[in-house]
Write an enzyme that holds these catalytic residues in place. Structure first.
Site, PDB file in Angstrom:
ATOM      1  N   ASP A   1       0.902  -1.144   0.204  1.00  0.00           N
ATOM      2  CA  ASP A   1      -0.130  -0.129  -0.048  1.00  0.00           C
ATOM      3  C   ASP A   1       0.934   1.136  -0.077  1.00  0.00           C
ATOM      4  O   ASP A   1       1.530   1.672   1.270  1.00  0.00           O
ATOM      5  CB  ASP A   1      -1.026   0.103   1.274  1.00  0.00           C
ATOM      6  CG  ASP A   1      -1.769   1.227   1.256  1.00  0.00           C
ATOM      7  OD1 ASP A   1      -2.332   1.780   0.137  1.00  0.00           O
ATOM      8  OD2 ASP A   1      -2.065   1.797   2.399  1.00  0.00           O
TER       9      ASP A   1
ATOM     10  N   GLU B   1      -1.195  -1.317  -5.107  1.00  0.00           N
ATOM     11  CA  GLU B   1      -2.498  -0.461  -5.173  1.00  0.00           C
ATOM     12  C   GLU B   1      -1.976   0.507  -6.490  1.00  0.00           C
ATOM     13  O   GLU B   1      -1.214   1.223  -6.544  1.00  0.00           O
ATOM     14  CB  GLU B   1      -2.907   0.092  -4.134  1.00  0.00           C
ATOM     15  CG  GLU B   1      -4.206   0.859  -4.281  1.00  0.00           C
ATOM     16  CD  GLU B   1      -4.807   1.244  -3.008  1.00  0.00           C
ATOM     17  OE1 GLU B   1      -5.672   0.558  -2.349  1.00  0.00           O
ATOM     18  OE2 GLU B   1      -4.365   2.186  -2.263  1.00  0.00           O
TER      19      GLU B   1
ATOM     20  N   ASP C   1      -2.139   0.838   7.585  1.00  0.00           N
ATOM     21  CA  ASP C   1      -1.683   0.833   6.184  1.00  0.00           C
ATOM     22  C   ASP C   1      -1.113  -0.650   5.905  1.00  0.00           C
ATOM     23  O   ASP C   1      -1.193  -1.227   4.882  1.00  0.00           O
ATOM     24  CB  ASP C   1      -0.430   1.751   6.264  1.00  0.00           C
ATOM     25  CG  ASP C   1      -0.586   3.350   6.019  1.00  0.00           C
ATOM     26  OD1 ASP C   1      -1.368   3.693   5.127  1.00  0.00           O
ATOM     27  OD2 ASP C   1      -0.615   3.744   7.175  1.00  0.00           O
TER      28      ASP C   1
END
Length: 174
Positions: free
Chosen positions: A8, A67, A139
């Site tokens: 992420d 992502e 996160d």
């Protein structure tokens, strides 16, 4: 058994999660955050690159999910996020990992069953799927969700052959 790294990305905090995909599902291996502090951008990007490289060296994943950048209201923030993604992608590419990119909606759909899930719902599903007893950092939870999404997507693509996914620049576009 396949080790999968989920990332992420962020210019200040980059979450990571490592899961082991087996015939019976996924198991938790590790997770955490790479914190870059408030230095110059090039220094923070170097920390992201080195951090991801160290995680790869330590755990030995063979594939990585990351992502995709979403369009933020602040173009400067989106640009910095894209640069942090680039640092993580280069670290994975240097290590020879297969790399796949997922939108936030794809990750939420794969983990929580709906693309409109909020962060708390995603975290609860990550905890349930990986049998975690403590909440991971937000996160890190997002990174574990990306790893789970990648595991699920790989599982569904393997019977059809990875050739059904489009390859662009060494990355799978799903």
């Amino acid at each position: 058994m396949t080790l999968i790294l989920g990332i992420d990305p962020g210019s200040r905090i980059t979450g990571y999660g490592v899961v082991r995909q087996t015939a019976r599902g996924c198991e938790y291996v590790a997770s955490g955050c790479i914190r870059t502090g408030s230095g110059e951008l090039h220094e923070r990007l170097q920390i992201v690159f080195r951090g991801v490289s160290e995680i790869i060296a330590q755990h030995g994943p063979v594939t990585m999910g990351i992502e995709r950048v979403f369009m933020a209201r602040n173009a400067d923030s989106a640009l910095k996020l894209g640069q942090a993604r680039g640092a993580a992608i280069v670290a994975a590419a240097e290590a020879g990992l297969e790399i796949a990119e997922y939108s936030a909606t794809q990750v939420k759909q794969a983990v929580a069953g709906t693309g409109g899930a909020n962060k708390e719902q995603v975290m609860m599903m990550v905890m349930h799927l990986l049998k975690l007893t403590q909440k991971p950092q937000i996160d890190a939870s997002d990174a574990l969700a990306i790893a789970l999404c990648h595991a699920h997507t790989r599982s569904s693509l393997v019977p059809h052959g990875l050739a059904t996914a489009r390859r662009r620049g060494g990355r799978l576009r799903l």
